[in-house]
Design a protein around this motif. Structure first.
Motif, PDB file in Angstrom:
ATOM      1  N   THR A   1     -11.710  -2.515  11.464  1.00 44.14           N
ATOM      2  CA  THR A   1     -12.034  -1.288  10.749  1.00 44.14           C
ATOM      3  C   THR A   1     -11.514  -0.105  11.543  1.00 44.14           C
ATOM      4  O   THR A   1     -10.952  -0.245  12.617  1.00 44.14           O
ATOM      5  N   GLU A   2     -11.731   1.093  11.012  1.00 42.45           N
ATOM      6  CA  GLU A   2     -11.347   2.303  11.736  1.00 42.45           C
ATOM      7  C   GLU A   2     -12.158   2.441  13.012  1.00 42.45           C
ATOM      8  O   GLU A   2     -11.738   3.069  13.946  1.00 42.45           O
TER       9      GLU A   2
ATOM     10  N   ARG B   1      -4.951   3.187  10.329  1.00 39.12           N
ATOM     11  CA  ARG B   1      -5.930   2.542   9.445  1.00 39.12           C
ATOM     12  C   ARG B   1      -5.337   1.270   8.827  1.00 39.12           C
ATOM     13  O   ARG B   1      -6.009   0.234   8.754  1.00 39.12           O
ATOM     14  N   PHE B   2      -4.088   1.349   8.413  1.00 38.48           N
ATOM     15  CA  PHE B   2      -3.422   0.197   7.792  1.00 38.48           C
ATOM     16  C   PHE B   2      -3.314  -0.976   8.764  1.00 38.48           C
ATOM     17  O   PHE B   2      -3.660  -2.115   8.417  1.00 38.48           O
TER      18      PHE B   2
ATOM     19  N   GLY C   1      -7.758  -7.195  10.583  1.00 37.54           N
ATOM     20  CA  GLY C   1      -9.095  -7.635  10.201  1.00 37.54           C
ATOM     21  C   GLY C   1     -10.195  -6.765  10.742  1.00 37.54           C
ATOM     22  O   GLY C   1     -11.380  -7.127  10.687  1.00 37.54           O
TER      23      GLY C   1
ATOM     24  N   ASP D   1      -3.073   7.231   8.619  1.00 35.56           N
ATOM     25  CA  ASP D   1      -2.907   6.190   7.606  1.00 35.56           C
ATOM     26  C   ASP D   1      -2.274   4.931   8.202  1.00 35.56           C
ATOM     27  O   ASP D   1      -2.655   3.805   7.855  1.00 35.56           O
TER      28      ASP D   1
ATOM     29  N   SER E   1       0.859  -1.186   0.000  1.00 38.07           N
ATOM     30  CA  SER E   1       0.000   0.000   0.000  1.00 38.07           C
ATOM     31  C   SER E   1       0.892   1.232   0.000  1.00 38.07           C
ATOM     32  O   SER E   1       1.770   1.354   0.865  1.00 38.07           O
TER      33      SER E   1
ATOM     34  N   ASN F   1      -5.080  -1.519  11.421  1.00 36.78           N
ATOM     35  CA  ASN F   1      -6.431  -2.008  11.703  1.00 36.78           C
ATOM     36  C   ASN F   1      -6.892  -2.968  10.613  1.00 36.78           C
ATOM     37  O   ASN F   1      -7.496  -4.012  10.895  1.00 36.78           O
ATOM     38  N   GLU F   2      -6.599  -2.622   9.369  1.00 38.39           N
ATOM     39  CA  GLU F   2      -6.983  -3.501   8.249  1.00 38.39           C
ATOM     40  C   GLU F   2      -6.248  -4.826   8.331  1.00 38.39           C
ATOM     41  O   GLU F   2      -6.839  -5.887   8.042  1.00 38.39           O
ATOM     42  N   GLN F   3      -4.986  -4.808   8.718  1.00 37.83           N
ATOM     43  CA  GLN F   3      -4.212  -6.062   8.817  1.00 37.83           C
ATOM     44  C   GLN F   3      -4.735  -6.937   9.948  1.00 37.83           C
ATOM     45  O   GLN F   3      -4.642  -8.155   9.881  1.00 37.83           O
TER      46      GLN F   3
END
Length: 243
Positions: free
Chosen positions: A242-243, A233-234, A240, A230, A208, A236-238
């Motif tokens: 969300t924000e 957020r990144f 699994g 950022d 990303s 959090n995505e890893q």
């Protein structure tokens, strides 16, 4: 925010770090932060606060901040052992690794050595390599950056001379089977070129890229809030989430 201070023992060298584990949410994967060349752990306490309740571990490498300053031991392998000692002392088993500037090379070496430890990797404006420092660099860095900007307490001059004397050029762009976030400034002075970006994309299938229009190499200026958001957020995505 509850923050505790510790010293990890790396042989005869004490490595200072902060850890927010006492008030962290244990369900969230921790973040270990590797500061840049003349940065200290204290300069990331605001990131630790922004990332709460996620556990953060912030270290000062040898010769910086409250860590010890040995007479020698300033190449890549020595900084790697600083990071190893903090990870071991903190008892953290799996974590996101966030590194900025020259700290990226120390952290990349760790990720290559211990890939199962690293959940994801955040690159702060630096190519995938460890750089040798040319003759004259130390004197110029001390007299035209550290002294004018009052940063000689951040990194001792003995450490600067040690880095120039001992650093060896090493490529660190071997494949990594983990998600990467590569952050770079869009203004002149950014250290990540298009070719460097291509190297990162060859290293991982999950890259990303985040670019900051108001920044050069210094991503913690006008774009700091966006940069930190950022990163959060990144990770959090890893995880699994969300924000």
């Amino acid at each position: 925010m509850g923050v505790s201070e510790y010293y990890a023992r790396n042989g005869e060298v004490g490595i200072h770090y902060y850890d927010s584990r006492d008030e962290a949410d244990e369900r969230l994967v921790p973040i270990v932060v590797c500061p840049g060349l003349s940065e200290t752990a204290e300069e990331y306490l605001d990131f630790m606060e922004a990332a709460a309740p996620r556990r953060c571990i912030l270290l000062s490498f040898r010769g910086r901040g409250k860590s010890d300053t040995p007479e020698a031991g300033y190449d890549l392998k020595d900084h790697l052992t600083d990071l190893e000692s903090v990870v071991r002392d903190a008892g953290v088993k799996s974590f996101h690794l966030f590194a900025y500037s020259r700290g990226v090379s120390y952290a990349l070496q760790y990720a290559h050595a211990y890939p199962s430890d690293v959940h994801s990797f955040i690159v702060g404006d630096y190519p995938p390599e460890h750089r040798a420092m040319p003759d004259g660099w130390a004197e110029d860095y001390i007299h035209h950056y550290l002294i004018p900007y009052n940063r000689t307490s951040n990194i001792r001059t003995d450490a600067v001379w040690g880095i120039q004397r001992e650093s060896v050029q090493i490529s660190l762009d071997q494949p990594l089977q983990l998600p990467l976030m590569v952050a770079r400034g869009q203004r002149e002075g950014s250290l990540v070129t298009e070719e460097d970006l291509a190297r990162y994309k060859r290293m991982s299938e999950a890259v990303s890229v985040k670019e900051y229009a108001r920044s050069d190499h210094a991503l913690k200026g006008e774009d700091k809030a966006l940069f930190y958001a950022d990163i959060i957020r990144f990770v959090n995505e890893q995880d699994g989430g969300t924000e």
